[in-house]
Design an enzyme around this catalytic site. Sequence first.
Site, PDB file in Angstrom:
ATOM      1  N   ASP A 182      -7.020 -75.312  52.755  1.00  0.00           N
ATOM      2  CA  ASP A 182      -8.472 -75.391  52.580  1.00  0.00           C
ATOM      3  C   ASP A 182      -9.068 -76.731  52.986  1.00  0.00           C
ATOM      4  O   ASP A 182     -10.157 -76.799  53.534  1.00  0.00           O
ATOM      5  CB  ASP A 182      -8.844 -75.039  51.137  1.00  0.00           C
ATOM      6  CG  ASP A 182      -8.705 -73.542  50.876  1.00  0.00           C
ATOM      7  OD1 ASP A 182      -8.942 -72.771  51.826  1.00  0.00           O
ATOM      8  OD2 ASP A 182      -8.353 -73.153  49.754  1.00  0.00           O
ATOM      9  N   ARG A 184     -14.381 -70.598  53.544  1.00  0.00           N
ATOM     10  CA  ARG A 184     -14.504 -72.064  53.723  1.00  0.00           C
ATOM     11  C   ARG A 184     -15.485 -72.485  54.800  1.00  0.00           C
ATOM     12  O   ARG A 184     -16.278 -73.403  54.582  1.00  0.00           O
ATOM     13  CB  ARG A 184     -13.128 -72.692  53.964  1.00  0.00           C
ATOM     14  CG  ARG A 184     -12.127 -72.464  52.844  1.00  0.00           C
ATOM     15  CD  ARG A 184     -12.685 -72.815  51.495  1.00  0.00           C
ATOM     16  NE  ARG A 184     -11.703 -72.589  50.431  1.00  0.00           N
ATOM     17  CZ  ARG A 184     -11.988 -72.612  49.145  1.00  0.00           C
ATOM     18  NH1 ARG A 184     -13.231 -72.838  48.742  1.00  0.00           N
ATOM     19  NH2 ARG A 184     -11.062 -72.397  48.240  1.00  0.00           N
ATOM     20  N   ASP A 237     -11.546 -79.805  38.271  1.00  0.00           N
ATOM     21  CA  ASP A 237     -11.404 -80.734  39.407  1.00  0.00           C
ATOM     22  C   ASP A 237     -12.747 -81.210  39.939  1.00  0.00           C
ATOM     23  O   ASP A 237     -12.976 -82.414  40.089  1.00  0.00           O
ATOM     24  CB  ASP A 237     -10.653 -80.059  40.573  1.00  0.00           C
ATOM     25  CG  ASP A 237      -9.151 -79.964  40.308  1.00  0.00           C
ATOM     26  OD1 ASP A 237      -8.648 -80.688  39.445  1.00  0.00           O
ATOM     27  OD2 ASP A 237      -8.506 -79.145  40.992  1.00  0.00           O
ATOM     28  N   SER A 240      -3.785 -70.808  39.827  1.00  0.00           N
ATOM     29  CA  SER A 240      -4.932 -71.307  40.581  1.00  0.00           C
ATOM     30  C   SER A 240      -5.559 -70.084  41.250  1.00  0.00           C
ATOM     31  O   SER A 240      -4.897 -69.358  41.985  1.00  0.00           O
ATOM     32  CB  SER A 240      -4.448 -72.316  41.620  1.00  0.00           C
ATOM     33  OG  SER A 240      -5.399 -72.373  42.661  1.00  0.00           O
TER      34      SER A 240
HETATM   35  N1  ARG Z   1      -3.298 -69.078  50.770  1.00  0.00           N
HETATM   36  C1  ARG Z   1      -4.660 -68.706  50.897  1.00  0.00           C
HETATM   37  C2  ARG Z   1      -5.284 -69.307  52.114  1.00  0.00           C
HETATM   38  O1  ARG Z   1      -4.797 -70.281  52.607  1.00  0.00           O
HETATM   39  C3  ARG Z   1      -5.484 -68.998  49.655  1.00  0.00           C
HETATM   40  C4  ARG Z   1      -5.588 -70.450  49.273  1.00  0.00           C
HETATM   41  C5  ARG Z   1      -6.336 -70.718  47.968  1.00  0.00           C
HETATM   42  N2  ARG Z   1      -5.679 -70.102  46.859  1.00  0.00           N
HETATM   43  C6  ARG Z   1      -5.920 -70.375  45.577  1.00  0.00           C
HETATM   44  N3  ARG Z   1      -5.262 -69.664  44.705  1.00  0.00           N
HETATM   45  N4  ARG Z   1      -6.733 -71.306  45.200  1.00  0.00           N
HETATM   46  O2  ARG Z   1      -6.281 -68.854  52.603  1.00  0.00           O
END
Ligand code: ARG
Length: 411
Positions: free
Chosen positions: A124, A95, A15, A176
């Site tokens: 995110d 993040r 990506d 993912s």
């Molecule tokens: N659900 C989790 C959060 O919102 C992780 C999100 C990212 N997960 C991923 N497999 N890329 O913090």
Amino acid sequence: MKKGKIVVAYSGGLDTSVMVAWLKERYKAEIITATGNLGQEKELKGVREKALRTGASKVYIRNLTKEFVEKFCFPALRAGALYEHAYPLATSLGRPLLAKMLVDVARKEGADTVAHGCSGKGNDQVRFEVSVGALAPELKVVAPLREWEFKSREEEIAYAADHGIPVTATRSSPYSIDENIWGTSIECGALEDPRRMPMADAYQRTVAPEKAPGKPEYVRIEFDNGIPVALNGKKQDSAAIVQSLNRIGGAHGVGRIDLVENRLVGIKSREIYEAPAATILHFAHTELERLTLDKPVFDLKSELAQEYANLVYNGLWYSPVRNALDAFVIETQKCVSGIIKVKLYKGAVSIASRTSPYSLYSPELATYTKRDQFDHRASEGFIKIFGLPLKTVHRVRSNGSGKIARHKIHS
Ligand code: ARG
């Protein structure tokens, strides 16, 4: 006209690689990539070369591990922040720090735009954009995944091939995965069916509890004002403590979490997490609080822990309410120092021993032996007064006059 500059949050995956070329073409901009190392095991080697070959004019790679653990993970640990009582927030805590890195690089480079590779239905994107907005309201944010034309991985791969973007040849994972030192988040593929247990291949850093050693392992964790400072009697730096506990816990199958959670964007999703160190540390820290905090503080702090977890999850790290909660939490941790020994065995972490110079556990008051100092006789008067209001309610509402009283209450 001067060419615009865009700073891209870059991981080296498909990506963000396609993003570099796509943004360059679409916005006719100069692309600078920024990659943050948050202590993930996955090698960042080759990321620089890949970014340059994909069309970046400049590459930043920053090791943020120490800052991540000390300024983000440990404050969340100290606060007891587990989202929906379960998820230690590894991705959510990462993040705001990555957003800060983007802002720093953008300012250094005089860029007016930053870009991230988050999809349009996750948490995110919110965390990145709310954080960038808080730290640098003047910056624009673009989220190519929300607006570009590609509808599948295959279309992205075709675009990459067309643009000479190196795509790693390894068979792509059906999941993912987002990883850092505080934990791994895994979703998609077969995990989307909440009726099914995760396949064995979904887990990345823990052994299955049934395959873990048949002998328990004990670990002693020392805390100073709610912060872990030593393991098995050895002072270590924060990241080293987390790394060791990830390794030891992972080998015992500790820290697997399978969760249906409420996303900020309004949907429920199913995700699994592996967070051996975070699981052990949260458990041990709470045990130490059980020993050292008085009940009203313990209770209030447990309630506020949910608030803390929600605001971290919702991308509000850089908010006045988080600062205010931290001030409260820090005040509560003045006596949360001591040593907790935990037992790790076949996926479970349990308490083996607790000690603290601030322990409120008083053996003379608790004991049932003749060393007992508790004033048994004083209980009689205590119970009389404590039970008085309830006695009054029941006397008035039952026998004799009870009927009238009940009628009055309900009319
Ligand atoms: N659900 C989790 C959060 O919102 C992780 C999100 C990212 N997960 C991923 N497999 N890329 O913090």
